[in-house]
Write a protein that holds these residues in place. Structure first.
Motif, PDB file in Angstrom:
ATOM      1  N   SER A  94       0.825  -1.209   0.000  1.00  0.00           N
ATOM      2  CA  SER A  94       0.000   0.000   0.000  1.00  0.00           C
ATOM      3  C   SER A  94       0.862   1.263   0.000  1.00  0.00           C
ATOM      4  O   SER A  94       0.331   2.375   0.051  1.00  0.00           O
ATOM      5  CB  SER A  94      -0.925   0.021   1.226  1.00  0.00           C
ATOM      6  OG  SER A  94      -0.174   0.169   2.423  1.00  0.00           O
ATOM      7  N   ASP A  95       2.194   1.071  -0.081  1.00  0.00           N
ATOM      8  CA  ASP A  95       3.137   2.205  -0.032  1.00  0.00           C
ATOM      9  C   ASP A  95       3.993   2.205  -1.306  1.00  0.00           C
ATOM     10  O   ASP A  95       5.168   1.809  -1.272  1.00  0.00           O
ATOM     11  CB  ASP A  95       4.022   2.084   1.214  1.00  0.00           C
ATOM     12  CG  ASP A  95       5.026   3.231   1.345  1.00  0.00           C
ATOM     13  OD1 ASP A  95       4.882   4.236   0.604  1.00  0.00           O
ATOM     14  OD2 ASP A  95       5.962   3.101   2.161  1.00  0.00           O
ATOM     15  N   PRO A  96       3.436   2.660  -2.427  1.00  0.00           N
ATOM     16  CA  PRO A  96       4.211   2.651  -3.673  1.00  0.00           C
ATOM     17  C   PRO A  96       5.442   3.541  -3.626  1.00  0.00           C
ATOM     18  O   PRO A  96       6.471   3.222  -4.229  1.00  0.00           O
ATOM     19  CB  PRO A  96       3.210   3.152  -4.723  1.00  0.00           C
ATOM     20  CG  PRO A  96       2.156   3.891  -3.952  1.00  0.00           C
ATOM     21  CD  PRO A  96       2.070   3.187  -2.639  1.00  0.00           C
ATOM     22  N   GLU A  97       5.364   4.664  -2.892  1.00  0.00           N
ATOM     23  CA  GLU A  97       6.523   5.549  -2.809  1.00  0.00           C
ATOM     24  C   GLU A  97       7.667   4.885  -2.043  1.00  0.00           C
ATOM     25  O   GLU A  97       8.841   5.040  -2.397  1.00  0.00           O
ATOM     26  CB  GLU A  97       6.130   6.878  -2.157  1.00  0.00           C
ATOM     27  CG  GLU A  97       5.183   7.718  -2.994  1.00  0.00           C
ATOM     28  CD  GLU A  97       5.712   7.977  -4.399  1.00  0.00           C
ATOM     29  OE1 GLU A  97       6.925   8.298  -4.517  1.00  0.00           O
ATOM     30  OE2 GLU A  97       4.943   7.855  -5.362  1.00  0.00           O
ATOM     31  N   GLY A  98       7.316   4.153  -0.998  1.00  0.00           N
ATOM     32  CA  GLY A  98       8.339   3.419  -0.258  1.00  0.00           C
ATOM     33  C   GLY A  98       8.986   2.346  -1.113  1.00  0.00           C
ATOM     34  O   GLY A  98      10.199   2.140  -1.058  1.00  0.00           O
ATOM     35  N   TYR A  99       8.167   1.664  -1.928  1.00  0.00           N
ATOM     36  CA  TYR A  99       8.694   0.641  -2.838  1.00  0.00           C
ATOM     37  C   TYR A  99       9.651   1.264  -3.849  1.00  0.00           C
ATOM     38  O   TYR A  99      10.760   0.756  -4.069  1.00  0.00           O
ATOM     39  CB  TYR A  99       7.543  -0.046  -3.570  1.00  0.00           C
ATOM     40  CG  TYR A  99       8.002  -1.134  -4.527  1.00  0.00           C
ATOM     41  CD1 TYR A  99       8.050  -2.459  -4.124  1.00  0.00           C
ATOM     42  CD2 TYR A  99       8.390  -0.826  -5.825  1.00  0.00           C
ATOM     43  CE1 TYR A  99       8.477  -3.467  -4.990  1.00  0.00           C
ATOM     44  CE2 TYR A  99       8.831  -1.814  -6.699  1.00  0.00           C
ATOM     45  CZ  TYR A  99       8.864  -3.133  -6.274  1.00  0.00           C
ATOM     46  OH  TYR A  99       9.297  -4.110  -7.140  1.00  0.00           O
ATOM     47  N   LYS A 100       9.236   2.375  -4.453  1.00  0.00           N
ATOM     48  CA  LYS A 100      10.083   3.014  -5.463  1.00  0.00           C
ATOM     49  C   LYS A 100      11.387   3.520  -4.855  1.00  0.00           C
ATOM     50  O   LYS A 100      12.452   3.432  -5.487  1.00  0.00           O
ATOM     51  CB  LYS A 100       9.323   4.155  -6.144  1.00  0.00           C
ATOM     52  CG  LYS A 100       8.234   3.673  -7.101  1.00  0.00           C
ATOM     53  CD  LYS A 100       7.696   4.798  -7.955  1.00  0.00           C
ATOM     54  CE  LYS A 100       6.883   5.793  -7.169  1.00  0.00           C
ATOM     55  NZ  LYS A 100       6.266   6.829  -8.049  1.00  0.00           N
ATOM     56  N   ALA A 101      11.309   4.039  -3.640  1.00  0.00           N
ATOM     57  CA  ALA A 101      12.525   4.526  -2.987  1.00  0.00           C
ATOM     58  C   ALA A 101      13.504   3.378  -2.750  1.00  0.00           C
ATOM     59  O   ALA A 101      14.715   3.509  -2.979  1.00  0.00           O
ATOM     60  CB  ALA A 101      12.181   5.211  -1.670  1.00  0.00           C
ATOM     61  N   ALA A 102      12.988   2.230  -2.303  1.00  0.00           N
ATOM     62  CA  ALA A 102      13.841   1.064  -2.080  1.00  0.00           C
ATOM     63  C   ALA A 102      14.433   0.573  -3.402  1.00  0.00           C
ATOM     64  O   ALA A 102      15.609   0.205  -3.468  1.00  0.00           O
ATOM     65  CB  ALA A 102      13.040  -0.052  -1.412  1.00  0.00           C
ATOM     66  N   ALA A 103      13.614   0.577  -4.449  1.00  0.00           N
ATOM     67  CA  ALA A 103      14.085   0.130  -5.762  1.00  0.00           C
ATOM     68  C   ALA A 103      15.161   1.067  -6.301  1.00  0.00           C
ATOM     69  O   ALA A 103      16.164   0.624  -6.877  1.00  0.00           O
ATOM     70  CB  ALA A 103      12.914   0.040  -6.737  1.00  0.00           C
ATOM     71  N   ARG A 104      14.969   2.376  -6.116  1.00  0.00           N
ATOM     72  CA  ARG A 104      15.971   3.337  -6.600  1.00  0.00           C
ATOM     73  C   ARG A 104      17.294   3.184  -5.864  1.00  0.00           C
ATOM     74  O   ARG A 104      18.367   3.308  -6.457  1.00  0.00           O
ATOM     75  CB  ARG A 104      15.430   4.769  -6.474  1.00  0.00           C
ATOM     76  CG  ARG A 104      14.393   5.126  -7.530  1.00  0.00           C
ATOM     77  CD  ARG A 104      14.134   6.620  -7.555  1.00  0.00           C
ATOM     78  NE  ARG A 104      13.498   7.094  -6.339  1.00  0.00           N
ATOM     79  CZ  ARG A 104      12.177   7.248  -6.191  1.00  0.00           C
ATOM     80  NH1 ARG A 104      11.367   6.966  -7.200  1.00  0.00           N
ATOM     81  NH2 ARG A 104      11.677   7.709  -5.052  1.00  0.00           N
ATOM     82  N   ARG A 105      17.223   2.924  -4.561  1.00  0.00           N
ATOM     83  CA  ARG A 105      18.464   2.698  -3.805  1.00  0.00           C
ATOM     84  C   ARG A 105      19.179   1.457  -4.311  1.00  0.00           C
ATOM     85  O   ARG A 105      20.406   1.436  -4.449  1.00  0.00           O
ATOM     86  CB  ARG A 105      18.170   2.573  -2.302  1.00  0.00           C
ATOM     87  CG  ARG A 105      17.724   3.872  -1.641  1.00  0.00           C
ATOM     88  CD  ARG A 105      17.752   3.760  -0.119  1.00  0.00           C
ATOM     89  NE  ARG A 105      16.866   2.718   0.386  1.00  0.00           N
ATOM     90  CZ  ARG A 105      15.584   2.914   0.686  1.00  0.00           C
ATOM     91  NH1 ARG A 105      15.033   4.115   0.525  1.00  0.00           N
ATOM     92  NH2 ARG A 105      14.845   1.932   1.151  1.00  0.00           N
ATOM     93  N   ALA A 106      18.418   0.410  -4.603  1.00  0.00           N
ATOM     94  CA  ALA A 106      19.011  -0.824  -5.125  1.00  0.00           C
ATOM     95  C   ALA A 106      19.619  -0.590  -6.503  1.00  0.00           C
ATOM     96  O   ALA A 106      20.738  -1.036  -6.796  1.00  0.00           O
ATOM     97  CB  ALA A 106      17.955  -1.924  -5.183  1.00  0.00           C
ATOM     98  N   ALA A 107      18.888   0.132  -7.351  1.00  0.00           N
ATOM     99  CA  ALA A 107      19.386   0.406  -8.706  1.00  0.00           C
ATOM    100  C   ALA A 107      20.673   1.207  -8.663  1.00  0.00           C
ATOM    101  O   ALA A 107      21.576   1.010  -9.483  1.00  0.00           O
ATOM    102  CB  ALA A 107      18.319   1.142  -9.513  1.00  0.00           C
TER     103      ALA A 107
END
Length: 320
Positions: free
Chosen positions: A221-234
């Motif tokens: 339910s937290d798409p911004e949190g998901y994207k932030a984690a993905a960007r850090r990984a990328a």
């Protein structure tokens, strides 16, 4: 460059990896028609012990009934751990009955290289016995303190190993880490407490020619949190992330796809360096910044991913 070079073992587009419980045929059907690059059909954590056998049968049927490749999907099966009595039956039944329809096997809680050796030996024998022409790859899920302590040795395992994934939930449990959400950040930690583990695994992957994939983010339910984690990984060099809910697929595809301006700049870097080479120069300037051979390697990384995305899109259109 060292004289020892381990080239990428297998190029696969893996921006998004949808996790699907094998106990749900309906979810498997939806996954086949989703926008995910990769789908792993799960017999492990997402399936309760009484449902393991039924989930295994569902997965075998789905592998045989659905043309995953025509749908542009790479399909994997996450087997149960080597410390369970389910694992051998997972490998034997799935491989014997659908091994020519499978792309990879995801091995959970890999702690030492011998864990992969055991699975590889079984897969080798079954493929030979059945006369399968396709070669199923292996992927290692690094999600324990033991696995992270041995991650370099695991990455160096010869044979079928193609990729390693970071399983943050079990890793947190194994390390007794305090966390508030699977893959989320603890506000008491000054930064990202998963940074070290992700970075170490990624370096091991790149040293030995493996793909590096980030695992789940629990709060769908937290798409911004998901994207932030993905960007850090990328930012670390990881090329994809799990989606535990269909809503996370598009988020992963977006974050792990190079932006058009990045693709354009990568092409310009190659053009400018080619012109410089013709003039006997090893470096050049682009938009007021120096570029050299290292810039070329980074640019080619961007274009390899972009080309893979374009090929996948063309394949999808052709399958419609």
């Amino acid at each position: 460059m060292s004289h020892t070079i381990n080239h990428l073992k297998k190029l696969r587009l893996q921006r998004s990896e949808l996790a699907v419980p094998g106990s749900s045929p309906e979810m498997i059907d939806k996954a086949a028609n989703s926008a995910a690059d990769f789908v792993f059909l799960d017999i492990e954590d997402a399936v309760a012990p009484p449902d393991k056998e039924r989930a295994r049968k569902n997965i075998i049927q789905a592998l045989n009934d659905i043309d995953w490749r025509a749908k542009g999907k790479t399909v994997s099966v996450r087997i149960n751990g080597l410390d369970t009595h389910y694992m051998y039956r997972d490998v034997v039944d799935v491989m014997e009955q659908a091994g020519d329809r499978l792309d990879t096997i995801l091995v959970p809680k890999v702690g030492v290289p011998a864990d992969l050796y055991m699975v590889e030996a079984m897969v080798n024998q079954i493929e030979m016995a059945k006369g399968f022409k396709t070669r199923v790859g292996l992927e290692a899920l690094i999600e324990t303190a033991l696995g992270m302590a041995n991650v370099e040795a695991i990455a160096a395992t010869p044979g079928r190993l193609e990729a390693m994934h970071f399983g943050v939930a079990d890793y947190a449990a194994s390390c007794k880490a305090r966390t508030v959400n699977i893959g989320g950040l603890n506000p008491d930690y000054p930064g990202d407490q998963w940074h070290f583990a992700l970075s170490r695994m990624t370096v091991a992957c790149r040293a030995y020619g493996l793909r590096a994939i980030d695992g789940p983010f629990g709060d769908f339910s937290d798409p911004e949190g998901y994207k932030a984690a993905a960007r850090r990984a990328a930012a670390l060099g990881i090329e994809g992330k799990w989606a535990i809910h269909p809503s996370q697929i598009a988020l992963a595809n977006d974050v792990f796809s190079p932006p058009e301006k990045e693709v354009t700049r990568a092409r310009r870097i190659l053009e400018v360096l080619k012109e410089a080479e013709a003039q006997g120069k090893g470096a050049a300037a682009l938009d007021g910044k120096m570029i050299d051979a290292a810039s070329e390697r980074m640019a080619r990384n961007v274009l390899v991913v972009n080309d893979a995305i374009e090929r996948a899109g063309q394949q999808h259109v052709a399958a419609l």
